[in-house]
Design an enzyme around this catalytic site. Structure first.
Site, PDB file in Angstrom:
ATOM      1  N   GLU A  83       0.759  -1.246   0.175  1.00 49.05           N
ATOM      2  CA  GLU A  83       0.030  -0.092  -0.168  1.00 49.05           C
ATOM      3  C   GLU A  83       0.746   1.235  -0.079  1.00 49.05           C
ATOM      4  OE1 GLU A  83      -4.253  -0.982   1.859  1.00 49.05           O
ATOM      5  OE2 GLU A  83      -2.745  -0.601   3.339  1.00 49.05           O
ATOM      6  N   CYS A  97       3.456   8.653   0.888  1.00 48.89           N
ATOM      7  CA  CYS A  97       4.132   7.877   1.925  1.00 48.89           C
ATOM      8  C   CYS A  97       4.255   6.338   1.132  1.00 48.89           C
ATOM      9  CB  CYS A  97       3.076   7.680   2.922  1.00 48.89           C
ATOM     10  SG  CYS A  97       3.697   6.491   4.215  1.00 48.89           S
ATOM     11  N   CYS A 104       5.495  -6.553   7.430  1.00 48.17           N
ATOM     12  CA  CYS A 104       6.632  -6.049   8.046  1.00 48.17           C
ATOM     13  C   CYS A 104       7.172  -7.180   9.340  1.00 48.17           C
ATOM     14  CB  CYS A 104       6.591  -4.749   8.907  1.00 48.17           C
ATOM     15  SG  CYS A 104       7.762  -4.139   9.645  1.00 48.17           S
ATOM     16  N   CYS A 108       5.445  -4.337  15.906  1.00 47.75           N
ATOM     17  CA  CYS A 108       5.244  -2.863  16.920  1.00 47.75           C
ATOM     18  C   CYS A 108       3.805  -3.006  17.197  1.00 47.75           C
ATOM     19  CB  CYS A 108       5.454  -1.659  16.115  1.00 47.75           C
ATOM     20  SG  CYS A 108       7.218  -1.723  15.724  1.00 47.75           S
ATOM     21  N   CYS A 111       0.798  -1.037  15.389  1.00 43.26           N
ATOM     22  CA  CYS A 111       0.814  -0.885  14.188  1.00 43.26           C
ATOM     23  C   CYS A 111       0.034  -2.060  13.251  1.00 43.26           C
ATOM     24  CB  CYS A 111       2.311  -0.964  13.554  1.00 43.26           C
ATOM     25  SG  CYS A 111       2.532  -1.003  11.964  1.00 43.26           S
ATOM     26  N   CYS A 319       0.141   6.311   8.537  1.00 38.15           N
ATOM     27  CA  CYS A 319       1.473   5.396   9.037  1.00 38.15           C
ATOM     28  C   CYS A 319       0.990   4.487  10.096  1.00 38.15           C
ATOM     29  CB  CYS A 319       2.628   6.335   9.584  1.00 38.15           C
ATOM     30  SG  CYS A 319       2.826   7.702   8.624  1.00 38.15           S
TER      31      CYS A 319
END
Ligand code: SF4
Length: 337
Positions: A83, A97, A104, A108, A111, A319
């Protein structure tokens, strides 16, 4: 566009050396396809259209927020979701962005990307094709590597892509690479990237304990070491480091935590972005009052601090919220860049 594949084809056809540059320059100017590259022989244009896909990414879905923010879900040729977001500001800025990985591997807790399955590192061409997609819509002038993935885990491709962004209209000074503190990559970034590309550190907690709770990467690379590396970046490059701090209600937004953050940061070296966070299940966002009080502490300590504008609230384009969900969602949006 897969530039290695393009070069292969041009070499096989014994095209002159400048052909690859010609094709790239057209693409970087935002043309829609080979057919528009009028200084290329027609036969070559037709052949390239059949042999070298104009983009390495297929657009799967696009969502537009009320404020003009656009979030695009792409697929790589091998099926991985990516994305990227175009943010439109009233002052005319057009900021991208960009994602460096599909998913990932660093989990975190706040996230959404970290909660989806990690796919793989993206190639430099796949990163640039995100930017080229939006360039075909309109001129763009800023880019942040804050989409899916930890850029320092895929540094070579990120740097290769960043080095080509000026051709698309995004200068190095308007390019920011963000990290949660993956030290091996960060060290290389500091040592090797001489262009004036900016560095942002996703810090999010003023103590090692809390940071480890929110961001497991901190167990491996403690904040103290990461801050030392940021200092080295400043000393070497004389450019300030942006600190990203997402405001989680009752977790990291207390006044004493603001004081602890102020104690950590040298105002000559760091500039703080406080990022309002929208609840996504695990955490609540801080209240406006809490954010104002937090900022007040930083202001009094003379740490440069801003509260980030929110963009794309209705399409989860923030983000930390890019998760390649199969259907449009309306989580509300905390962040932009
Ligand atoms: S915040 Fe960045 S590093 Fe952490 S899980 Fe999300 S994408 Fe990965």
């Amino acid at each position: 566009m897969d530039r290695a594949l393009l070069e292969e084809h041009l070499t096989a056809r014994a095209e002159p050396d400048y052909r690859g540059t010609q094709v790239w320059q057209w693409a970087a100017r935002g043309v829609a396809g080979y057919a528009e590259m009028t200084n290329l022989p027609a036969e070559l244009r037709a052949e390239l259209a059949g042999e070298v896909p104009f983009s390495t990414l297929e657009v799967e879905r696009e969502e537009k927020a009320r404020d003009g923010t656009v979030k695009t879900l792409f697929r790589t040729h091998d099926g991985h979701a990516v994305e990227a977001v175009l943010m439109r500001y009233r002052d005319g800025r057009r900021s991208l962005c960009l994602s460096s990985q599909s998913g990932c591997p660093l989990t975190c807790t706040f996230c959404a990307t970290g909660q989806m399955r990690f796919g793989r590192n993206l190639t430099a061409s796949e990163i640039l094709d995100q930017a080229l997609h939006f360039r075909r819509v309109e001129p763009v002038d800023h880019a942040v590597f804050m989409g899916m993935g930890e850029p320092m885990l895929n540094l070579d491709a990120v740097v290769e892509a960043a080095r080509s962004l000026p051709d698309i209209g995004i200068t190095h000074r308007r390019t920011t690479v963000s990290t949660v503190g993956w030290l091996p990559g960060l060290r290389r970034f500091v040592d090797e990237v001489e262009e004036p590309v900016r560095l942002a550190l996703s810090l999010h907690a003023p103590t090692e304990e809390l940071r480890s709770e929110l961001m497991p990467v901190n167990d491996r690379y403690p904040l103290a070491d990461v801050l030392e590396e940021c200092l080295r970046y400043f000393e070497l490059r004389r450019r300030k480091v942006f600190v990203e701090y997402v405001m989680l209600g009752g977790v990291n937004d207390r006044v004493e935590q603001a004081r602890a953050l102020a104690d950590l940061l040298d105002p000559k070296v760091f500039k703080v972005n406080l990022i309002p966070y929208n609840p996504t299940g695990m955490y609540a966002g801080s209240s406006r009052k809490a954010i104002a009080a937090f900022k007040g502490v930083l202001d009094r300590a003379r740490i440069p601090a801003t509260v980030r504008l929110t963009r794309g609230r209705d399409i989860a384009a923030a983000c930390g919220q890019l998760a390649a969900r199969p259907e449009p969602v309306a989580l509300g949006l905390p962040l932009d860049s």
